[in-house]
Design a protein around this motif. Structure first.
Motif, short mmCIF file in Angstrom:
data_model
loop_
_atom_site.label_atom_id
_atom_site.label_comp_id
_atom_site.label_asym_id
_atom_site.label_seq_id
_atom_site.Cartn_x
_atom_site.Cartn_y
_atom_site.Cartn_z
N LEU A 250 0.82 -1.21 0.00
CA LEU A 250 0.00 0.00 0.00
C LEU A 250 0.86 1.26 0.00
O LEU A 250 0.61 2.20 -0.76
CB LEU A 250 -0.93 0.01 1.22
CG LEU A 250 -2.15 -0.91 1.17
CD1 LEU A 250 -2.79 -1.00 2.54
CD2 LEU A 250 -3.16 -0.42 0.14
N PHE A 251 1.89 1.26 0.85
CA PHE A 251 2.76 2.43 0.94
C PHE A 251 3.50 2.65 -0.38
O PHE A 251 3.55 3.76 -0.91
CB PHE A 251 3.75 2.29 2.10
CG PHE A 251 4.48 3.56 2.41
CD1 PHE A 251 3.97 4.48 3.31
CD2 PHE A 251 5.69 3.86 1.78
CE1 PHE A 251 4.64 5.67 3.60
CE2 PHE A 251 6.36 5.04 2.04
CZ PHE A 251 5.83 5.95 2.96
N ASN A 252 4.06 1.58 -0.92
CA ASN A 252 4.83 1.69 -2.15
C ASN A 252 3.97 2.10 -3.35
O ASN A 252 4.49 2.68 -4.32
CB ASN A 252 5.55 0.38 -2.46
CG ASN A 252 6.84 0.23 -1.70
OD1 ASN A 252 7.31 1.18 -1.08
ND2 ASN A 252 7.43 -0.95 -1.72
N SER A 253 2.68 1.83 -3.29
CA SER A 253 1.79 2.22 -4.39
C SER A 253 1.24 3.63 -4.20
O SER A 253 0.45 4.10 -5.02
CB SER A 253 0.64 1.22 -4.51
OG SER A 253 -0.17 1.24 -3.36
N GLY A 254 1.65 4.30 -3.14
CA GLY A 254 1.26 5.69 -2.93
C GLY A 254 -0.04 5.88 -2.17
O GLY A 254 -0.59 6.99 -2.17
N LYS A 255 -0.52 4.85 -1.49
CA LYS A 255 -1.83 4.94 -0.84
C LYS A 255 -1.76 5.25 0.65
O LYS A 255 -2.81 5.40 1.28
CB LYS A 255 -2.61 3.64 -1.08
CG LYS A 255 -2.97 3.44 -2.55
CD LYS A 255 -3.79 2.20 -2.76
CE LYS A 255 -4.16 2.05 -4.25
NZ LYS A 255 -4.98 0.84 -4.50
N CYS A 256 -0.56 5.32 1.22
CA CYS A 256 -0.42 5.61 2.65
C CYS A 256 0.40 6.88 2.85
O CYS A 256 1.49 7.00 2.30
CB CYS A 256 0.28 4.46 3.38
SG CYS A 256 -0.58 2.90 3.32
N ALA A 257 -0.12 7.79 3.67
CA ALA A 257 0.65 8.99 4.01
C ALA A 257 1.63 8.72 5.14
O ALA A 257 2.74 9.26 5.16
CB ALA A 257 -0.30 10.12 4.40
N ILE A 258 1.22 7.87 6.10
CA ILE A 258 2.06 7.53 7.25
C ILE A 258 1.95 6.02 7.47
O ILE A 258 0.86 5.45 7.41
CB ILE A 258 1.60 8.26 8.53
CG1 ILE A 258 1.59 9.78 8.32
CG2 ILE A 258 2.50 7.90 9.72
CD1 ILE A 258 0.91 10.55 9.45
N TRP A 259 3.09 5.41 7.74
CA TRP A 259 3.13 3.98 8.03
C TRP A 259 4.14 3.76 9.14
O TRP A 259 5.30 4.13 9.03
CB TRP A 259 3.53 3.20 6.77
CG TRP A 259 3.66 1.71 6.94
CD1 TRP A 259 2.90 0.90 7.74
CD2 TRP A 259 4.59 0.85 6.28
NE1 TRP A 259 3.31 -0.40 7.62
CE2 TRP A 259 4.33 -0.46 6.73
CE3 TRP A 259 5.62 1.06 5.36
CZ2 TRP A 259 5.08 -1.57 6.30
CZ3 TRP A 259 6.36 -0.03 4.92
CH2 TRP A 259 6.09 -1.33 5.38
N VAL A 260 3.72 3.14 10.23
CA VAL A 260 4.61 2.80 11.34
C VAL A 260 4.80 1.29 11.33
O VAL A 260 3.83 0.54 11.49
CB VAL A 260 4.03 3.25 12.71
CG1 VAL A 260 5.01 2.92 13.83
CG2 VAL A 260 3.71 4.74 12.69
N ASP A 261 6.05 0.86 11.13
CA ASP A 261 6.29 -0.58 11.03
C ASP A 261 7.79 -0.84 11.12
O ASP A 261 8.56 0.03 11.55
CB ASP A 261 5.70 -1.15 9.74
CG ASP A 261 5.25 -2.61 9.89
OD1 ASP A 261 6.11 -3.46 10.17
OD2 ASP A 261 4.05 -2.87 9.73
N ALA A 262 8.19 -2.01 10.68
CA ALA A 262 9.57 -2.48 10.82
C ALA A 262 10.55 -1.63 10.02
O ALA A 262 10.31 -1.31 8.85
CB ALA A 262 9.66 -3.94 10.39
N SER A 263 11.67 -1.32 10.64
CA SER A 263 12.69 -0.49 9.99
C SER A 263 13.31 -1.16 8.78
O SER A 263 13.90 -0.50 7.92
CB SER A 263 13.78 -0.12 10.99
OG SER A 263 14.41 -1.28 11.52
N VAL A 264 13.18 -2.48 8.68
CA VAL A 264 13.77 -3.20 7.55
C VAL A 264 13.14 -2.79 6.23
O VAL A 264 13.73 -2.97 5.16
CB VAL A 264 13.63 -4.73 7.77
CG1 VAL A 264 12.20 -5.18 7.55
CG2 VAL A 264 14.58 -5.49 6.85
#
Length: 436
Positions: A250-264
């Motif tokens: 979702l993030f890589n496709s431009g659909k998320c403004a903020i994402w909190v998750d693994a640093s990897v």
């Protein structure tokens, strides 16, 4: 161990290609994360250097992998020769004698190069039971272009309240633009990893000093209400099905403004071959609220050898190869230095890497302060930031994860989910005889 192999193991990892094991096939169970997919691809180099060793890969979704490995190791089934596990399993399974100790590593492996906190997390009473493939904390990814257009500034150390406010302003569901993407897929290592660190930030803890569950306290109520309210308001549809990989997509496709998750994920979201927003990603520390204790998790996907393996020597050769400095150099050569498995070795954090990986500084600083022995604002009897290192946690955490996923879908209220979590955890802990 055969004398010829033992002699060679104390020389160099790379010269092990000269050992003849006879024709052996290693069955390797791993998770379907991008770094492990890359390892599988690059393992052709290993097979070319070790023609007697063939690799059979079993690549599984995270929850399925954990279930399969737990069943196999507990029954001594012997299906696998190399296991991809985390610190939770390494500590518990190592103590039970289910894993081969990682002893007599050659000097060239440079064990001292691995961060002490990572080594300690994979050890029991000073004995190492797994070799770290990568280590991670959790950090905040955000779209710098969307923030700029909206006149917003992301703080270096945001609060969850600020994250919620930003997310609401940056949500435009008519454009499939969602302000906040967080894990919702049920599982002790899926939604509960995120929710537990969020709850830690609100001052919550799984258990008090007497092993009494704490889901009936105001801290958990505030944390879970925040999570559910903001995911409903600013999150994507179907969030209860989203784990790490789904939110990454979702993030890589431009659909998320903020994402909190693994640093990897830092190397994935900045990779132009897989991320449409690679030039517009910012990185900062995981959010806190009333405290910053336990707000960023510490985890390591690692390779271990089950005691039931019939190819332990060959398995050790592979695990050393895949977690070595030489493997990191191979990744840098083939896929770029920013894609080197992060978080395990001091030598990784060279000037070249720090320049190539804009997420490296936040990852490194987060790993430095993560303390699994003091994970929460109030004292606790357990070790673990986003998990509790007791055998019972796998079942309890998964069940609680289902309750909280149900609150996200609206199947039950937050209060009902917390009441169910409290009663289930109390029952299982009493059955297990806590306090011990």
């Amino acid at each position: 161990m055969k004398p010829s192999v033992k002699a060679l193991l104390v020389s160099t990892c790379m010269t092990l290609s000269s050992v003849s094991f006879g024709a052996q096939t290693l069955t390797i169970a791993t998770v379907n994360n991008s770094d492990m997919i890359r390892m599988q691809k690059l393992s052709k180099t290993f097979e070319a250097e070790h023609p007697d060793i063939k690799l059979n890969w079993v690549v599984l979704e995270e929850n399925v992998l954990r279930q399969r490995l737990t069943t196999d190791i507990a029954t001594q089934g012997g299906q696998f020769d190399v296991l991809t596990i985390g610190m939770y399993e390494a500590a518990l399974w190592g103590a039970k004698g289910w894993l081969e100790p990682m002893k007599d590593l050659p000097a060239s492996y440079a064990l001292d190069d691995i961060f002490p906190s990572v080594r300690e997390g994979l050890s029991v009473k000073g004995t190492l039971y797994a070799l770290p493939f990568y280590a991670e904390s959790s950090i905040t990814y955000y779209r710098t272009d969307l923030f700029k257009d909206a006149g917003l500034t992301m703080p270096e150390h945001p609060t969850w309240t600020q994250i919620g406010e930003f997310a609401e302003k940056l949500t435009d569901k008519t454009k499939e633009q969602y302000g906040l993407c967080l894990r919702g897929k049920a599982g002790w290592g899926e939604n509960m990893a995120l929710i537990t660190t969020l709850a830690n930030g609100f001052g919550a803890r799984w258990f008090d000093e007497k092993w009494q569950p704490q889901f009936n306290g105001p801290e958990w109520k505030n944390a879970l209400n925040f999570y559910v309210d903001n995911m409903k308001k600013s999150g994507p549809p179907g969030a209860s099905s989203n784990g790490f990989n789904e939110n990454l997509a979702l993030f890589n496709s431009g659909k998320c403004a903020i994402w909190v998750d693994a640093s990897v994920a830092g190397s994935f979201v900045t990779d132009k071959t897989q991320s449409k927003v690679a030039d517009h990603v910012g990185f900062t520390f995981a959010p806190h609220e009333t405290t910053d204790k336990g707000t960023s998790w510490m985890y390591s996907w690692s390779l271990a050898i089950p005691a039931s393996s019939k190819a332990k020597e060959a398995a050790k050769v592979f695990t050393m190869w895949a977690t070595s400095k030489e493997y990191s150099q191979l990744v840098a050569k083939t896929d770029g230095v920013a894609n080197v498995p992060p978080g395990t070795r001091t030598s990784t954090y060279s000037d070249d890497y720090m320049k190539a990986a804009p997420f490296a500084k936040v990852t490194l600083e987060s790993l430095k302060v993560a303390d699994p022995k003091a994970p929460t604002l109030k004292p606790v009897p357990y070790i673990g930031i986003q998990l509790v290192t007791i055998p019972e946690f796998q079942a309890i955490g998964t069940q609680v994860g289902k309750f909280f996923s149900g609150a996200l879908t609206g199947q039950q209220t937050v209060d009902q989910a917390l009441t169910a979590a409290q009663s289930t955890t109390e029952r299982e802990m009493k059955r297990a005889g806590y306090p011990k």
